[in-house]
Design a protein around this motif. Sequence first.
Motif, short mmCIF file in Angstrom:
data_model
loop_
_atom_site.label_atom_id
_atom_site.label_comp_id
_atom_site.label_asym_id
_atom_site.label_seq_id
_atom_site.Cartn_x
_atom_site.Cartn_y
_atom_site.Cartn_z
N ARG A 55 -77.12 -0.71 29.65
CA ARG A 55 -76.70 0.07 30.82
C ARG A 55 -77.88 0.84 31.41
O ARG A 55 -77.84 1.22 32.58
N GLU A 56 -78.90 1.08 30.59
CA GLU A 56 -80.03 1.90 31.03
C GLU A 56 -81.37 1.17 30.94
O GLU A 56 -82.28 1.47 31.70
N PHE A 57 -81.49 0.24 30.02
CA PHE A 57 -82.75 -0.45 29.77
C PHE A 57 -82.58 -1.95 29.95
O PHE A 57 -81.47 -2.47 29.84
N THR A 58 -83.70 -2.63 30.17
CA THR A 58 -83.70 -4.09 30.09
C THR A 58 -83.83 -4.42 28.61
O THR A 58 -84.81 -4.04 27.98
N VAL A 59 -82.83 -5.10 28.09
CA VAL A 59 -82.77 -5.38 26.65
C VAL A 59 -83.27 -6.80 26.36
O VAL A 59 -82.79 -7.76 26.95
N PHE A 60 -84.21 -6.86 25.46
CA PHE A 60 -84.63 -8.12 24.86
C PHE A 60 -84.01 -8.13 23.47
O PHE A 60 -84.24 -7.21 22.68
N ALA A 61 -83.19 -9.12 23.18
CA ALA A 61 -82.65 -9.26 21.83
C ALA A 61 -83.48 -10.32 21.11
O ALA A 61 -84.07 -11.19 21.76
N GLU A 62 -83.54 -10.22 19.83
CA GLU A 62 -84.28 -11.21 19.05
C GLU A 62 -83.35 -11.80 18.01
O GLU A 62 -82.56 -11.09 17.40
N VAL A 63 -83.47 -13.12 17.84
CA VAL A 63 -82.67 -13.83 16.85
C VAL A 63 -83.61 -14.53 15.90
O VAL A 63 -84.64 -15.07 16.32
N GLY A 64 -83.26 -14.53 14.63
CA GLY A 64 -84.08 -15.19 13.61
C GLY A 64 -84.63 -14.18 12.63
O GLY A 64 -84.66 -12.99 12.90
N SER A 65 -85.08 -14.69 11.52
CA SER A 65 -85.58 -13.85 10.44
C SER A 65 -87.09 -13.97 10.30
O SER A 65 -87.67 -15.01 10.59
N LYS A 66 -87.71 -12.88 9.85
CA LYS A 66 -89.14 -12.90 9.55
C LYS A 66 -89.42 -13.50 8.17
O LYS A 66 -90.55 -13.70 7.79
N ASP A 86 -74.21 -12.49 25.98
CA ASP A 86 -72.90 -12.00 26.44
C ASP A 86 -72.80 -10.49 26.36
O ASP A 86 -72.11 -9.86 27.17
N ALA A 87 -73.49 -9.89 25.41
CA ALA A 87 -73.45 -8.43 25.24
C ALA A 87 -74.30 -7.71 26.29
O ALA A 87 -74.16 -6.51 26.47
N GLY A 88 -75.18 -8.46 26.97
CA GLY A 88 -75.98 -7.83 28.02
C GLY A 88 -77.48 -7.97 27.88
O GLY A 88 -78.23 -7.39 28.67
N ALA A 89 -77.94 -8.70 26.88
CA ALA A 89 -79.38 -8.92 26.75
C ALA A 89 -79.88 -9.71 27.96
O ALA A 89 -79.23 -10.65 28.41
N TRP A 90 -81.03 -9.32 28.48
CA TRP A 90 -81.62 -10.02 29.60
C TRP A 90 -82.18 -11.36 29.17
O TRP A 90 -81.98 -12.38 29.80
N LYS A 91 -82.92 -11.34 28.05
CA LYS A 91 -83.46 -12.55 27.45
C LYS A 91 -83.36 -12.40 25.94
O LYS A 91 -83.30 -11.29 25.41
N VAL A 92 -83.39 -13.55 25.25
CA VAL A 92 -83.37 -13.54 23.79
C VAL A 92 -84.64 -14.20 23.29
O VAL A 92 -85.03 -15.27 23.76
N ILE A 93 -85.26 -13.53 22.35
CA ILE A 93 -86.50 -14.00 21.74
C ILE A 93 -86.16 -14.79 20.49
O ILE A 93 -85.41 -14.32 19.63
N ALA A 94 -86.71 -16.00 20.37
CA ALA A 94 -86.56 -16.81 19.17
C ALA A 94 -87.71 -16.44 18.23
O ALA A 94 -88.88 -16.67 18.53
N GLU A 95 -87.38 -15.86 17.10
CA GLU A 95 -88.32 -15.28 16.14
C GLU A 95 -89.28 -16.28 15.52
O GLU A 95 -88.90 -17.43 15.27
#
Length: 183
Positions: A55-66, A86-95
């Motif tokens: 709602r306030e920031f551009t969210v980058f979500a990340e998926v995957g484990s280190k 679907d939750a609102g992430a702008w882009k998703v990073i593949a770890e």
Amino acid sequence: MVLGGTLTELAIRQGRVDGLAAWLRELGLRHIEISDGTIDIEPGVKRELIERLSREFTVFAEVGSKDADFIMAPYVWVEQIERDLDAGAWKVIAEARESGTAGIYRANGEVRTGLIDEIVHSIDIERLIFDAPLQKQQVWLLKRFGTECNLGNIAPADVLSLETLRLGLRSDTVERFALGGAD
């Protein structure tokens, strides 16, 4: 500018997400990364954080484990990416880690081609950022998805090298990009 997801994970672990958000506001930063590659975050908690912070920031979500030994099935990657978008992430990073030896890559740095194919079959590539710290990974992704493919986890010292790859000014990509090779 966005601070790394590990900082957000630390704030989550310490119950200080509101403090992190206030600090980002104070610094004038408009982006935040929400990941769970270092600590386990319940899917509902991650979703709530993405919904609230987007709602306030551009969210980058990340998926995957280190963790290079942790292998997730491709359908789980797709489900998690879809959930974060679907939750609102702008882009998703593949770890992939800074070493390029986990997540979308094997422990030896080799691209998990089947995994990436499964992801892009279901997810619009424009909504993805592929961690690609190693040049061979960057070359593979650029050849596969084109010069505008979103790449992340690029060391500052490697930015110029990556740009020459994108422009077809390196032997790895000159045939495809600069000489009008097949797509």
